[in-house]
Design an enzyme around this catalytic site. Structure first.
Site, short mmCIF file in Angstrom:
data_model
loop_
_atom_site.label_atom_id
_atom_site.label_comp_id
_atom_site.label_asym_id
_atom_site.label_seq_id
_atom_site.Cartn_x
_atom_site.Cartn_y
_atom_site.Cartn_z
N LYS A 1 0.86 -1.18 0.00
CA LYS A 1 0.00 0.00 0.00
C LYS A 1 0.90 1.23 0.00
CE LYS A 1 -3.87 2.01 2.68
NZ LYS A 1 -4.75 1.84 3.86
N SER B 1 -9.71 1.95 3.00
CA SER B 1 -8.81 2.71 2.16
C SER B 1 -7.80 1.85 1.39
CB SER B 1 -8.03 3.72 3.01
OG SER B 1 -7.20 3.06 3.94
N SER C 1 -10.05 -0.44 7.13
CA SER C 1 -9.43 -0.24 5.82
C SER C 1 -8.74 -1.44 5.21
CB SER C 1 -8.43 0.92 5.90
OG SER C 1 -9.12 2.15 5.88
#
Lengths: 483, 477
Positions: A76, A151, A175
């Site tokens: 990420k 997210s 997330s």
């Protein structure tokens, strides 16, 4: 080959069915083909990945291998990666090349993993749909008109679309788990403090926690083995004895006590989702588990409490982005105030600005007690609810999200509607305990996730339950047809 | 109209750790800008604070030195404000749970009177960097070398009643800090910085007047001048029918005045909240005892010991223990020569006189304790007289190093040979028949004249005791 799990790929590399260079090249080719539509990656590290793969092949040949040696993974874009662009999904960091590696990145690199690239995400991890990214929304591989969740949407989409073998993510209010649910993969948010936050760009420091997004519970356990453990560079990192997260995967579920939170199974929950969960529960019961209802009486306060604590911490964490030392800097500032105002106005998107304002307000003189202090009290009550529930059950099972992946743009108009997306996941972060999401069924061609929550340091038990479920179901093996 | 002054001091002390409060960067003073700032000091994304434990030990030792309550659980908080030399946009400090709680400190004034000053608290926090406003063509430069250096902010109660008390308090703090070795205490380099809260009220009033805060006063002398100036400004203002407004003022030492910096009426809201990147610092009695065990003897204790052990006067003991270096110096001298009282005299009169004249610290003294101890020994063993010793001392200050060599090469050795002194006495008596007659006629005071004459002839080297004895004997013959 690209749809295989880390465990399977590791075995294939051992057998020399394929080399890491070949595997890496194959993922890079698929990324090149599919990423323009999916937008799961912000940065692809082609040359570096092939170099790492060649080195990994040498290590395997020399017999110095871990399960991750030569496995192509994605990070990420919230994790700092040395000499590689690290944007956190924000214009503010569109030019930020980190001079150092995050602890998670470092540990996976030491384990021999190959970094394919950095995945898209909601800006500064603030969002539940990946639509707040400065780099544009990620599309759900199951239906490109839908969001992948957020997210960690880029990581979830990349794993689901076989653009990597496994990916890292972070979870502040859901997330990792919510995008895992939307994309039909497995995601684990560990106990707060289990995985070092060093080098992980802060959103809400007391809630943020890194974890895996994977194709199976077994893979999640393998990644936990690589990334978990004390790190002296993170003062909130916990000194808990090292453990092998794969050790209990095969354990029988006989005697497992599952709790179903009464308030998770109400009319608010999509009835079809409810049916799918009931079927999943039946599978677990058939494996020897027993089911009872539990009460989490303060769960309904978790969203409001979270939206005080998280923005409050974020408002301070994001103060460092001022255009002075790195990141976006407004052109030709006339004075200091102008530099601050324009750098931050231009660098941050709407959702980030909204949360900075909410957090600043909540901490202001005269409001602190009414908001921040009260939210901390609620946080303690929520923790107590879980402590109480875990006296009579081993794990708590419920939905990860109230529904399947929604359409792009569907929930953008009203922030509160978006905030309520995390109604089932947020309490877990407030309590600092581990939670995971795993595929439990399909609804109209879209995956449905099931959430398992356990007491602090129960990751191995959660992974055991998930693995046994996955041995007896094939939901986690379903793959979208990405065109 | 009679006025009373109320003063409280906030003193920032830079703790003398090798590395910063929350990062491994060096804290050394004077390096090239930004060469002592690592990824944490620059507040790069993803970086986290890790506490330097040495800072905790230093803060606790200070707390013990001022008899303070020690916080068993201290909590760091974020103090939020934007400034370019504050890289994170917040300062990590301690708000509600400081490491050092209520304590007190004894000051002695010049007239010997004593007063106990309350210490409200002392908390640990990070220093900011420096903004450089010259040489950047209308822009400001930022130097982050100092950013993150550990500070102990020591807050006093409003117990001080005049500028002299404030200076005495500050000097006592300075002394304690140097005794503990937790800071170099260098005010001109900013290792110790003082802000003064000053207000005035009519004598007999119980409410405090409105206070102003004078910022960054960087010498003991300026503390006194700045406070006196501010007190007079406030009194003049009120007597002219005005009122004092609560504000921050800056002392300008060039013009000897304070001027308004910013009004606190539009006060900053710092939005303090507990620092989530750090756990509370929890310590137990065993830790506190361990710190106590490593602490040196402190000025008050050392002062009473000097009175008791060496038989010094309270005043001398106080002067000698006002700094650790001075007390150490004195004890070395006393040990070497075996005469504490004589050593105290030499250190407080001759040595201090010299240091004051040359504006030097005791650490920079041109005369070492060994030299002074040897010198006093030579008085004790009658090699030289006390008077001649002053000449040797002067030679030492001028860079000569060996006491015995100075005595030898300049022929300063005392004459103790009875025959030689007897001859001297005979010569003096023979040369001054008138004075001999006066003396014998009962004028005792003339005796001193003979001594002076004899010393003059011997160039001060005649042993005074022997000389006196022989003179008396011969004159009464």
């Amino acid at each position: 080959m690209l749809s295989k799990t880390v465990a399977e790929l590791s075995a294939a590399l051992d057998r020399k069915d394929v080399s890491s260079v070949e595997l890496t090249q194959a993922y890079l080719d698929r990324i090149e083909k599919l990423n323009p539509d999916l937008n799961a990656y912000i940065t692809v590290c082609k040359e570096q990945a092939l170099k790492q793969a060649a080195e990994a092949d040498k290590q395997r040949a020399a017999g110095n291998s871990t399960p991750f040696t030569g496995i192509p993974i994605a990070h990420k874009d919230i994790f700092c990666t040395r000499d590689v662009l690290t944007t956190c999904g924000s214009r503010m960091l569109h030019n930020f090349v980190s001079p150092y590696d995050a602890s998670v990145v470092e540990r996976l690199q030491q384990a021999g993993a190959v970094t394919l690239g950095k995945t898209n995400m909601d800006e500064f991890a603030m969002g539940s749909s990946n639509e707040t990214s400065y780099y544009g929304p990620v599309r759900n591989p199951w239906d490109s008109s839908r969001v992948p969740g957020g997210s960690s949407g880029g990581s979830a989409a990349a794993v689901a679309a076989d653009l990597c073998a496994i990916a890292t993510g972070t979870d502040t209010g859901g997330s990792i788990r919510q995008p895992a649910s939307f994309c039909g993969i497995t995601g684990l948010k560990p106990t707060y403090g289990r995985v070092s936050r060093f080098g992980m760009i802060a959103f809400a420091s007391s809630l943020d926690q890194a974890g895996p997004l994977s194709k199976s519970a077994e893979d999640a356990a393998l990644m936990m083995n690589a990334i978990a453990g004390l790190d002296s560079r993170d003062s909130t990192s916990l000194d808990h004895p090292a453990e092998d997260f794969t050790a209990h995967l095969q354990q029988s579920l006989k005697g497992l006590r599952i709790g179903l939170p009464r308030d998770h199974f109400t009319a608010d929950l999509n009835p079809a989702v409810q049916t799918i969960l009931q079927d999943a529960i039946k599978v677990l019961e058939s494996l020897g588990a027993s089911v009872t209802e539990v009460d989490l009486p303060h769960n309904h306060l978790s969203v409001p409490a979270y939206y005080v604590v998280a923005p409050a911490e974020a408002s301070a964490n994001l103060s460092r982005y001022d255009g002075v030392r790195f990141g976006h800097r407004a052109e030709n500032p006339v004075n200091l105030e102008d530099l601050y105002k324009r750098s931050r106005s231009e660098g941050f998107g709407d959702e980030v600005k909204r949360r900075i304002m909410v957090g600043t307000y909540a901490l202001s003189a005269g409001y602190y007690d009414a908001y921040y202090k009260k939210a901390q009290k609620i946080r303690r009550l929520i923790k107590q609810d879980f402590d109480e529930a875990f006296k009579s059950v081993d794990v708590i099972l419920g939905p990860t999200s109230p529904h399947t992946a929604f359409k792009l743009g569907e929930k953008n108009a009203d922030p509160v509607t978006m905030y309520l997306e995390d109604i089932y996941t947020i309490a877990v972060n407030l309590a600092g305990i581990p939670g995971m999401s795993l595929p439990a069924g399909m609804l109209q061609g879209l995956p449905i996730g099931m959430q398992l929550v356990g007491p602090a340091f129960s990751e191995a038990r959660l992974l055991n339950v998930a693995h046994q479920f996955q041995l007896n179901t094939d939901w986690h093996q379903r793959r979208p047809e990405v065109k | 109209m009679s006025w009373e002054t109320v003063i409280g001091l906030e003193v920032h002390v830079q703790l003398a750790t090798a590395s910063k409060l929350f990062s491994g960067s060096s804290t050394a003073f004077g390096a090239e800008p930004n060469t002592q700032a690592n990824i944490y000091d620059l507040a790069l994304p993803g970086t986290l604070p890790v506490m330097n434990e040495e800072v905790l030990r230093m803060a606790v030792s200070f707390g013990l030195a001022v008899d303070a309550e020690i916080g068993k659980r201290s909590v760091f908080d974020r103090k939020n404000y934007f400034y370019p030399d504050l890289p994170k946009g917040y300062q990590i400090s301690q708000l509600d749970h400081p490491t050092v709680g209520k304590g007190s400190l004894r000051i002695v004034m010049d007239d010997g009177s004593e007063k106990v000053i309350g210490i409200t608290r002392a908390h640990i926090e990070e220093d900011a960097g420096k903004s450089l406003h010259e040489d950047f063509q209308g822009m400001s430069g930022i130097d982050l070398n100092r950013a993150g250096t550990p500070l102990l902010e020591i807050v006093s109660e409003p117990d001080l009643r005049n500028a002299k008390e404030a200076v005495a308090y500050l000097k006592k703090l300075h002394s304690i800090i140097l005794y503990l070795g937790i800071s170099d205490g260098n005010m001109s380099q900013g290792s110790m910085r003082c802000d003064a809260n000053v207000s005035v009220r009519r004598k007999g009033e119980t409410e405090f007047g409105t206070r102003t805060e004078i910022k960054n006063i960087n010498s003991f002398r300026f503390v006194e001048k700045a406070i006196n100036h501010e007190v007079q400004r406030q009194i003049d203002l009120i007597e002219d029918g005005g009122r004092v407004i609560q504000e921050t003022r800056l002392y300008d030492s060039d013009r000897d005045e304070t001027r308004s910096m910013r009004s606190k009426e539009v006060a900053n809201d710092y939005r303090y909240f507990p620092e989530p990147d750090l756990l509370p610092v929890v310590i137990d009695d065993a830790y506190i005892d361990a710190v106590r065990a490593t602490m040196p003897e402190l000025p008050d204790a050392r002062c009473s010991r000097f009175v008791k052990q060496y038989g010094l006067s309270e005043y001398d003991a106080d002067v000698l223990t006002s700094s650790r270096a001075m007390a150490d110096y004195f004890e070395q001298v006393a040990q070497l020569c075996g005469d504490a009282k004589l050593s105290a005299n030499w250190v407080t009169v001759d040595l201090l006189g010299l240091l004051n004249k040359q504006d030097l610290d005791i650490q920079q003294s041109p005369v070492t304790p060994t030299q002074l101890g040897t010198l006093i020994s030579r008085i004790k063993d009658n090699t030289i007289s006390g008077k001649i010793a002053k000449t040797v001392f002067e030679a030492l200050t001028e860079g000569e190093s060996d006491v015995d060599q100075i005595i030898e090469s300049r022929g300063l050795k005392q004459v103790t040979d009875t025959g030689a002194i007897e001859k001297l006495v005979d010569d003096v008596i023979a040369a001054n028949p008138d004075q001999v007659a006066q003396y014998k006629g009962g004028k005792e005071a003339v005796f001193g004249y003979f001594v002076g004459q004899a010393m003059k002839i011997s160039k001060g080297k005649a042993n005074p005791a022997q000389l006196n004895e022989l003179l008396r004997k011969k004159l009464s013959e």
